[in-house]
Enzyme design. Structure first.
Site, PDB file in Angstrom:
ATOM      1  N   CYS A 134      33.595  41.070  34.493  1.00 35.90           N
ATOM      2  CA  CYS A 134      33.808  41.463  33.103  1.00 35.90           C
ATOM      3  C   CYS A 134      35.066  42.307  33.077  1.00 35.90           C
ATOM      4  O   CYS A 134      35.560  42.755  34.107  1.00 35.90           O
ATOM      5  CB  CYS A 134      32.642  42.298  32.602  1.00 35.90           C
ATOM      6  SG  CYS A 134      31.074  41.437  32.742  1.00 35.90           S
ATOM      7  N   ARG A 163      38.966  37.844  32.539  1.00 39.16           N
ATOM      8  CA  ARG A 163      37.885  38.253  33.436  1.00 39.16           C
ATOM      9  C   ARG A 163      36.512  37.781  32.965  1.00 39.16           C
ATOM     10  O   ARG A 163      35.532  37.858  33.696  1.00 39.16           O
ATOM     11  CB  ARG A 163      37.867  39.775  33.586  1.00 39.16           C
ATOM     12  CG  ARG A 163      39.161  40.355  34.097  1.00 39.16           C
ATOM     13  CD  ARG A 163      39.057  41.851  34.201  1.00 39.16           C
ATOM     14  NE  ARG A 163      38.082  42.246  35.190  1.00 39.16           N
ATOM     15  CZ  ARG A 163      38.330  42.389  36.484  1.00 39.16           C
ATOM     16  NH1 ARG A 163      39.548  42.174  36.940  1.00 39.16           N
ATOM     17  NH2 ARG A 163      37.390  42.747  37.311  1.00 39.16           N
ATOM     18  N   TRP A 211      31.357  38.436  31.174  1.00 33.94           N
ATOM     19  CA  TRP A 211      30.971  37.201  31.837  1.00 33.94           C
ATOM     20  C   TRP A 211      29.506  37.413  32.209  1.00 33.94           C
ATOM     21  O   TRP A 211      29.191  38.253  33.046  1.00 33.94           O
ATOM     22  CB  TRP A 211      31.830  36.971  33.084  1.00 33.94           C
ATOM     23  CG  TRP A 211      31.591  35.640  33.716  1.00 33.94           C
ATOM     24  CD1 TRP A 211      32.142  34.440  33.360  1.00 33.94           C
ATOM     25  CD2 TRP A 211      30.740  35.361  34.837  1.00 33.94           C
ATOM     26  NE1 TRP A 211      31.678  33.435  34.175  1.00 33.94           N
ATOM     27  CE2 TRP A 211      30.816  33.978  35.089  1.00 33.94           C
ATOM     28  CE3 TRP A 211      29.904  36.137  35.638  1.00 33.94           C
ATOM     29  CZ2 TRP A 211      30.102  33.354  36.109  1.00 33.94           C
ATOM     30  CZ3 TRP A 211      29.196  35.517  36.654  1.00 33.94           C
ATOM     31  CH2 TRP A 211      29.305  34.142  36.889  1.00 33.94           C
ATOM     32  N   ASN A 267      31.025  46.656  34.485  1.00 33.75           N
ATOM     33  CA  ASN A 267      31.390  45.412  35.147  1.00 33.75           C
ATOM     34  C   ASN A 267      30.718  45.417  36.498  1.00 33.75           C
ATOM     35  O   ASN A 267      30.976  46.307  37.303  1.00 33.75           O
ATOM     36  CB  ASN A 267      32.927  45.347  35.295  1.00 33.75           C
ATOM     37  CG  ASN A 267      33.387  44.259  36.248  1.00 33.75           C
ATOM     38  OD1 ASN A 267      32.730  43.232  36.370  1.00 33.75           O
ATOM     39  ND2 ASN A 267      34.506  44.475  36.904  1.00 33.75           N
ATOM     40  N   GLY A 268      29.826  44.456  36.750  1.00 34.67           N
ATOM     41  CA  GLY A 268      29.141  44.409  38.043  1.00 34.67           C
ATOM     42  C   GLY A 268      27.680  44.077  37.845  1.00 34.67           C
ATOM     43  O   GLY A 268      27.271  43.596  36.790  1.00 34.67           O
ATOM     44  N   GLU A 275      42.327  20.234  45.972  1.00 33.33           N
ATOM     45  CA  GLU A 275      42.807  21.177  44.968  1.00 33.33           C
ATOM     46  C   GLU A 275      43.108  20.449  43.642  1.00 33.33           C
ATOM     47  O   GLU A 275      42.793  20.957  42.560  1.00 33.33           O
ATOM     48  CB  GLU A 275      44.054  21.903  45.506  1.00 33.33           C
ATOM     49  CG  GLU A 275      44.753  22.847  44.548  1.00 33.33           C
ATOM     50  CD  GLU A 275      43.890  23.980  44.012  1.00 33.33           C
ATOM     51  OE1 GLU A 275      42.762  24.184  44.495  1.00 33.33           O
ATOM     52  OE2 GLU A 275      44.343  24.648  43.068  1.00 33.33           O
ATOM     53  N   LYS A 295      41.331  21.332  40.103  1.00 32.32           N
ATOM     54  CA  LYS A 295      42.092  21.676  38.887  1.00 32.32           C
ATOM     55  C   LYS A 295      41.611  20.822  37.715  1.00 32.32           C
ATOM     56  O   LYS A 295      41.425  21.321  36.621  1.00 32.32           O
ATOM     57  CB  LYS A 295      43.604  21.434  39.068  1.00 32.32           C
ATOM     58  CG  LYS A 295      44.405  22.424  39.874  1.00 32.32           C
ATOM     59  CD  LYS A 295      44.544  23.789  39.305  1.00 32.32           C
ATOM     60  CE  LYS A 295      43.389  24.664  39.629  1.00 32.32           C
ATOM     61  NZ  LYS A 295      43.365  25.412  40.843  1.00 32.32           N
ATOM     62  N   GLU A 329      37.872  21.734  36.587  1.00 28.25           N
ATOM     63  CA  GLU A 329      37.613  23.048  36.000  1.00 28.25           C
ATOM     64  C   GLU A 329      38.243  23.236  34.618  1.00 28.25           C
ATOM     65  O   GLU A 329      37.707  23.978  33.808  1.00 28.25           O
ATOM     66  CB  GLU A 329      38.005  24.189  36.940  1.00 28.25           C
ATOM     67  CG  GLU A 329      39.476  24.354  37.167  1.00 28.25           C
ATOM     68  CD  GLU A 329      39.790  25.476  38.139  1.00 28.25           C
ATOM     69  OE1 GLU A 329      39.011  26.435  38.248  1.00 28.25           O
ATOM     70  OE2 GLU A 329      40.847  25.388  38.791  1.00 28.25           O
ATOM     71  N   HIS A 338      34.054   4.814  53.804  1.00 29.27           N
ATOM     72  CA  HIS A 338      32.730   5.219  54.294  1.00 29.27           C
ATOM     73  C   HIS A 338      31.782   5.555  53.144  1.00 29.27           C
ATOM     74  O   HIS A 338      30.804   6.271  53.340  1.00 29.27           O
ATOM     75  CB  HIS A 338      32.864   6.401  55.254  1.00 29.27           C
ATOM     76  CG  HIS A 338      33.705   6.076  56.454  1.00 29.27           C
ATOM     77  ND1 HIS A 338      33.271   5.221  57.443  1.00 29.27           N
ATOM     78  CD2 HIS A 338      34.964   6.435  56.793  1.00 29.27           C
ATOM     79  CE1 HIS A 338      34.224   5.088  58.355  1.00 29.27           C
ATOM     80  NE2 HIS A 338      35.274   5.820  57.983  1.00 29.27           N
ATOM     81  N   LYS A 342      38.143  34.819  35.889  1.00 24.19           N
ATOM     82  CA  LYS A 342      39.225  34.873  36.863  1.00 24.19           C
ATOM     83  C   LYS A 342      38.829  35.519  38.188  1.00 24.19           C
ATOM     84  O   LYS A 342      39.198  35.037  39.243  1.00 24.19           O
ATOM     85  CB  LYS A 342      40.416  35.619  36.244  1.00 24.19           C
ATOM     86  CG  LYS A 342      41.676  35.592  37.088  1.00 24.19           C
ATOM     87  CD  LYS A 342      42.274  34.208  37.157  1.00 24.19           C
ATOM     88  CE  LYS A 342      43.442  34.125  38.098  1.00 24.19           C
ATOM     89  NZ  LYS A 342      43.748  32.735  38.439  1.00 24.19           N
TER      90      LYS A 342
HETATM   91  C1  F6R Z   1      40.271  27.779  40.858  1.00 23.82           C
HETATM   92  C2  F6R Z   1      40.098  29.193  41.026  1.00 23.82           C
HETATM   93  C3  F6R Z   1      38.965  29.675  41.837  1.00 23.82           C
HETATM   94  C4  F6R Z   1      39.421  30.807  42.753  1.00 23.82           C
HETATM   95  C5  F6R Z   1      38.229  31.403  43.517  1.00 23.82           C
HETATM   96  C6  F6R Z   1      38.669  32.467  44.493  1.00 23.82           C
HETATM   97  O1  F6R Z   1      41.385  27.485  40.071  1.00 23.82           O
HETATM   98  O2  F6R Z   1      40.852  29.970  40.510  1.00 23.82           O
HETATM   99  O3  F6R Z   1      38.383  28.639  42.560  1.00 23.82           O
HETATM  100  O4  F6R Z   1      40.366  30.290  43.639  1.00 23.82           O
HETATM  101  O5  F6R Z   1      37.332  31.952  42.607  1.00 23.82           O
HETATM  102  O6  F6R Z   1      39.340  33.493  43.847  1.00 23.82           O
HETATM  103  P1  F6R Z   1      40.260  34.504  44.619  1.00 23.82           P
HETATM  104  O7  F6R Z   1      41.412  33.756  45.136  1.00 23.82           O
HETATM  105  O8  F6R Z   1      40.647  35.515  43.591  1.00 23.82           O
HETATM  106  O9  F6R Z   1      39.429  35.089  45.720  1.00 23.82           O
END
Ligand code: F6R
Length: 616
Positions: free
Chosen positions: A2, A27, A74, A100-101, A489, A493, A496, A512, A611
């Site tokens: 959050c 966040r 969140w 937050n937590g 990756e 992308k 998500e 396979h 994030k």
């Molecule tokens: C995907 C994304 C997440 C982060 C993951 C780890 O686009 O952003 O998968 O990569 O939550 O986050 P960090 O790098 O902040 O530990």
């Protein structure tokens, strides 16, 4: 997960807190709330939904006040609704909190409080905490700071909190354990700012204190900030840092979305990552934290990489880099699995933790476990001063600048840049890479930013391909060698931000199982750059084409073979094989970006995500 922010001073708190919430919305964005005090009256506004919804509600009302706390959520405990939104109040209405937590033992505390007559309006752990603070305060007839300290001594979990007493609106108490909190200090202690990161207050002050775990700060108008250790009450000398962040870095700068801005920032971000480290003219890579621990790296039995999500994908690229260039065995672990499976860690293992935010709870826990078993832990983080940066023995920052779009883009390429520098340096020192090959790599790295720049120019071509596939329901991404993690990756992308189901596979694995999925409706993105087992990938492409799959191929400039077979071809500049991911990932970022925009998705704030993931 959050975002919390607050203001105490001589200005109107509302615009500062509200703009702060907007900046912290990355966040979490399930709900938002704000509480204001004008010294006499307290005003509370909260709602399910985004900060913009909160703004609409609040602005119809009196929002005057010089103290304010805000929250963007969140959801963890309790669904996103108005009642579960923060701020929360104690039963008497005297104490307000934003949090937050997670308070893990909230249920036990709640039962005890209910037995004492407390009632609860929400399902949150936070409302339990604020009532615990009230109970402690009444029972001990003590000040708010002391009550918060005592309450937190019984709470188990993670928190960053800001609390105030409506009868004493010249003071805010903040505390942290496991979740970040920064305090901005105005001139002569005439005003203070509180926030999960410094972005809400950078236009007001450059002086900030980042609390450490288990610290509590008493912020009082006109007084110096007092910081104490929650456990033993000892006094901590405040460490005031000068913020390097500027406003431009956290604004969209003419781009429609932060994600697009951050994709376009990659040439500079990569350059910032190697600046001062890669000295091509001298033929050296200088990395203080590696140089100072060179024995540990050179004598490592193996490197264990722990990370989550996109950072884990960067870890997979690093596996290729360290094994290929430095001949050091590497294992790449999901931090969340590593910490719970009783891993074997030896004294001669080097653990590398990768994290953009530096706050990811699973990665942090994996680091603590590795350290407790004697491993040397090196961090690769973007956010300066973050929990992971502090918890690791040492590390290297990526210097990517703030990444605000929830989907990681420049974090990925800058993490790979740092890890490539490390692998090259170790490879050269170990004699695995001759000096002339090493110099070729260094020269090539300095060309990467301009090659990324060149790639970004084909944005509109990629947009056209996106328009064709925007309604797909599934998508496959294939790559081999260095490009296998890029395929993973690319798939992450897409899923998500556009909510299209996508999977990444090593191209050879197709036969396979996944090949059964191929028909004329299945778009398949194949990374088929020269060098990386090109001929084999071409065979894989043929296999897909013979089953009518729709092929989007990422190829090296000048390719003729794949062009004949694929439905669409995206050319990338040529580079040395280990740096290919720095280029091949760019079109995949743009493809998912455009598809998501065309599907009307909220690119910067995809549903259910946040994030920094500070919960397990
Ligand atoms: C995907 C994304 C997440 C982060 C993951 C780890 O686009 O952003 O998968 O990569 O939550 O986050 P960090 O790098 O902040 O530990």
């Amino acid at each position: 997960m959050c975002g919390i922010t607050g203001y105490l001073g001589h200005r109107e708190a509302y615009p500062i807190v509200m703009n702060g919430l907007q900046r912290l919305e990355y966040r979490g964005y399930d709900s938002a709330g704000i509480v204001l005090s004008d010294g006499e009256n307290v005003k509370l506004f909260k709602t399910k939904g985004k900060v913009s919804s909160l703004r609409k509600i609040a602005e119809k009302n009196d929002v005057h006040g010089n103290l304010g706390l805000g929250h963007t959520r969140w959801a963890t405990h309790g669904i996103p609704n108005d009642e579960n939104s923060h701020p929360h109040f104690s039963n008497s209405g005297n104490i307000a909190i934003v949090h937050n937590g997670i308070i893990e033992n909230y249920d036990t505390i709640k039962k005890e409080l209910i037995a004492r007559g407390y009632t609860f309006k929400s399902d949150t752990d936070t409302e339990v905490l604020v009532n615990l603070i009230e109970e402690v305060k009444i029972k001990n007839n003590c000040k708010l700071g002391k009550a918060v300290q005592m309450a937190l001594s019984t709470a188990v979990g993670a928190y960053a909190i800001a609390v105030f007493d409506v009868n004493e609106p010249t003071e805010i108490i903040v505390a942290r354990l496991g979740s970040p909190i920064a305090i901005g200090i105005g001139e002569n202690n005439e005003e203070f700012f509180v926030a999960s990161d410094a972005s809400p207050f950078i236009e007001y002050t450059k002086d900030a204190i980042y609390l450490d775990d288990e610290e509590l700060a008493i912020i009082k108008l006109g007084k110096e900030i007092r910081i104490r250790k929650i456990k033993d009450d000892s006094f901590v000398e405040p460490h005031i840092q000068e913020l390097k962040l500027n406003l431009e870095q956290i604004e969209k700068g003419g781009f429609k979305h932060f994600m697009l801005k951050e994709i376009h920032e990659q040439p500079h971000a990569i350059q910032d990552t190697y600046r001062g480290r890669l000295l091509a003219s001298k033929g050296i890579i200088k990395m203080g934290s590696v140089d100072n621990n060179i024995g540990k790296f050179l004598n490592a039995n193996r490197i264990i990489i722990v990370a989550c999500g996109t950072s884990w994908h960067a870890g997979l690229v690093a596996e290729y880099l360290f094994e290929d260039l430095a001949r050091i065995p590497v294992e790449v672990e999901y931090a969340s699995e590593f910490r719970y499976r009783n891993p074997i860690i030896n004294k001669n293992d080097v653990v590398i933790a990768i994290s953009q935010s530096g706050e990811t709870a699973d990665t942090l826990a994996a680091i603590k476990l590795a350290k407790s078993q004697g491993a040397f832990v090196f961090g690769v983080c973007n956010v300066v001063g973050s929990s992971i940066a502090r918890e690791t023995d040492t590390g290297a920052y990526t210097h990517a600048g703030p990444e605000i779009g929830v989907a990681s883009t420049k974090a990925f390429t800058t993490q790979i840049t740092v890890l490539a520098l490390m692998a090259l340096k170790l490879g050269n020192l170990k004699g695995e890479i001759s000096n002339s090959r090493f110099n070729t790599f260094l020269q090539e790295m300095t060309l990467i930013p301009s090659k990324v720049e060149e790639l970004l120019k084909i944005n509109s071509e990629i947009e056209k391909i996106a328009a064709i596939y925007k309604d797909a329901t599934n998508c496959l991404y294939l790559g081999r060698g260095y490009n296998f993690p890029v395929a993973l990756e690319g798939a992450l992308k897409l899923k998500e931000i556009s909510y299209i189901h996508a999977e990444g596979y090593p191209a050879a694995e197709m036969k396979h199982g996944p090949i059964a999925l191929i028909d004329e409706h299945m778009p398949v993105v194949v990374i088929a750059t020269k060098k990386g087992h090109y001929d084999k990938v071409v065979s894989n492409i043929q296999e897909i084409k013979s089953r009518n799959g729709k092929l989007i191929a990422i190829v090296t400039k000048g390719d003729t073979i794949v062009k004949e077979i694929a439905d669409h071809v995206i050319e990338i500049p040529e580079t040395v094989e280990p740096f290919t991911p720095l280029l091949s990932t760019i079109p995949l970022q743009l493809l998912s970006y455009h598809i998501a925009v065309m599907r009307g998705c909220n690119v910067d704030q995809p549903r259910n995500l946040a994030k920094s993931v500070t919960v397990e």
